[in-house]
Design a protein around this motif. Structure first.
Motif, PDB file in Angstrom:
ATOM      1  N   GLN A  51       0.855  -1.188   0.000  1.00 14.21           N
ATOM      2  CA  GLN A  51       0.000   0.000   0.000  1.00 14.21           C
ATOM      3  C   GLN A  51       0.890   1.236   0.000  1.00 14.21           C
ATOM      4  OE1 GLN A  51      -3.299   0.272   2.832  1.00 14.21           O
ATOM      5  NE2 GLN A  51      -2.628  -1.707   3.620  1.00 14.21           N
ATOM      6  N   LEU A  52       0.436   2.262  -0.696  1.00 17.03           N
ATOM      7  CA  LEU A  52       1.092   3.564  -0.678  1.00 17.03           C
ATOM      8  C   LEU A  52       0.002   4.632  -0.728  1.00 17.03           C
ATOM      9  CD1 LEU A  52       4.044   3.104  -3.227  1.00 17.03           C
ATOM     10  CD2 LEU A  52       4.251   3.418  -0.753  1.00 17.03           C
ATOM     11  N   PRO A  53       0.300   5.846  -0.264  1.00 17.39           N
ATOM     12  CA  PRO A  53      -0.715   6.898  -0.319  1.00 17.39           C
ATOM     13  C   PRO A  53      -0.882   7.462  -1.728  1.00 17.39           C
ATOM     14  CG  PRO A  53       1.300   7.732   0.678  1.00 17.39           C
ATOM     15  CD  PRO A  53       1.504   6.263   0.445  1.00 17.39           C
ATOM     16  N   ASP A  54      -2.129   7.885  -2.016  1.00 18.43           N
ATOM     17  CA  ASP A  54      -2.380   8.582  -3.274  1.00 18.43           C
ATOM     18  C   ASP A  54      -2.167  10.081  -3.058  1.00 18.43           C
ATOM     19  OD1 ASP A  54      -4.703   9.583  -2.021  1.00 18.43           O
ATOM     20  OD2 ASP A  54      -6.047   8.251  -3.131  1.00 18.43           O
ATOM     21  N   LEU A  55      -2.495  10.892  -4.037  1.00 20.50           N
ATOM     22  CA  LEU A  55      -2.215  12.326  -3.947  1.00 20.50           C
ATOM     23  C   LEU A  55      -3.096  13.053  -2.928  1.00 20.50           C
ATOM     24  CD1 LEU A  55      -1.440  13.113  -7.677  1.00 20.50           C
ATOM     25  CD2 LEU A  55       0.132  12.617  -5.784  1.00 20.50           C
TER      26      LEU A  55
END
Length: 155
Positions: A25-29
Motif C-alpha cells: 500500500q502507498l498513499p495517493d495524492l
C-alpha cells in the motif's frame, strides 16, 4: 539436479516479487492509502518515477496516451519517489489520467522488491491479469516496446 534447484530458486523469487507489489500500500495524492491489490484482474503497468527525472518526463505523456487508448483493458499506475506536493503539481501539469501514488523510502523498497536493485529511474514492471510479473524495464520505456507488451496482454 543442480539445474532444477536453480529453476526452483528463480521461481520462488518470482513468486515473492509478485506478491510484494499486490500486498503493498502507498498513499495517493490525497494522502489516502491505496492497496495495489485493487488493480489485480487486469493487466497492470506500474511505473516508478520522479518529478526531477528527465527520462520519466519523456515517457509519462506516452503512458497518458496509452492509458486513454487501452482504457478498460489495462491499468497504468504511477509510483512517484518524491514528495506529495511536487507529485501533485506535476500530475496536474501533465494531466496524468491514471492513479498516482507516492512515497520515498517505502516506494524505493517496493521498487527493489520488484527487481530494481540499482534504484535507477524510471523503472516499469508489467503484470498480466493474474498479477504475474511478465517483464521489468529499467530506464525509459519506448512507446513501441510498451505497445508490443500491451498487444500481447490484451489479446
Amino acid at each position: 539436479m543442480k539445474k532444477y534447484f536453480i529453476i526452483l530458486s528463480l521461481l520462488s523469487g518470482f513468486a515473492q516479487a509478485e506478491s510484494a507489489i499486490f500486498s503493498a500500500q502507498l498513499p495517493d495524492l490525497q494522502n489516502k492509502m491505496q492497496s495495489f491489490a485493487q488493480w489485480k484482474g487486469k493487466p497492470a503497468i506500474i511505473n516508478f518515477w520522479a518529478t526531477w527525472c528527465s527520462p520519466c518526463r519523456e515517457e509519462i505523456p506516452e503512458f497518458i496516451a496509452l492509458q486513454k487508448q487501452y482504457a478498460g483493458k489495462v491499468r497504468f499506475i504511477g509510483v512517484a519517489i518524491d514528495e506529495q506536493k511536487d507529485v501533485a503539481a506535476f500530475a496536474k501539469q501533465y494531466g496524468i489520467n491514471y492513479p498516482v501514488l507516492f512515497g520515498e523510502a517505502n516506494a524505493m523498497e517496493l521498487m527493489r522488491k520488484e527487481g530494481n536493485q540499482l534504484g535507477g529511474l524510471p523503472f516499469t514492471a508489467i503484470y498480466n491479469a493474474k498479477g504475474e510479473r511478465i517483464a521489468i524495464e529499467l530506464g525509459r520505456l519506448k512507446k513501441e516496446k510498451l505497445e508490443n507488451y500491451l498487444k500481447e496482454l490484451t489479446r
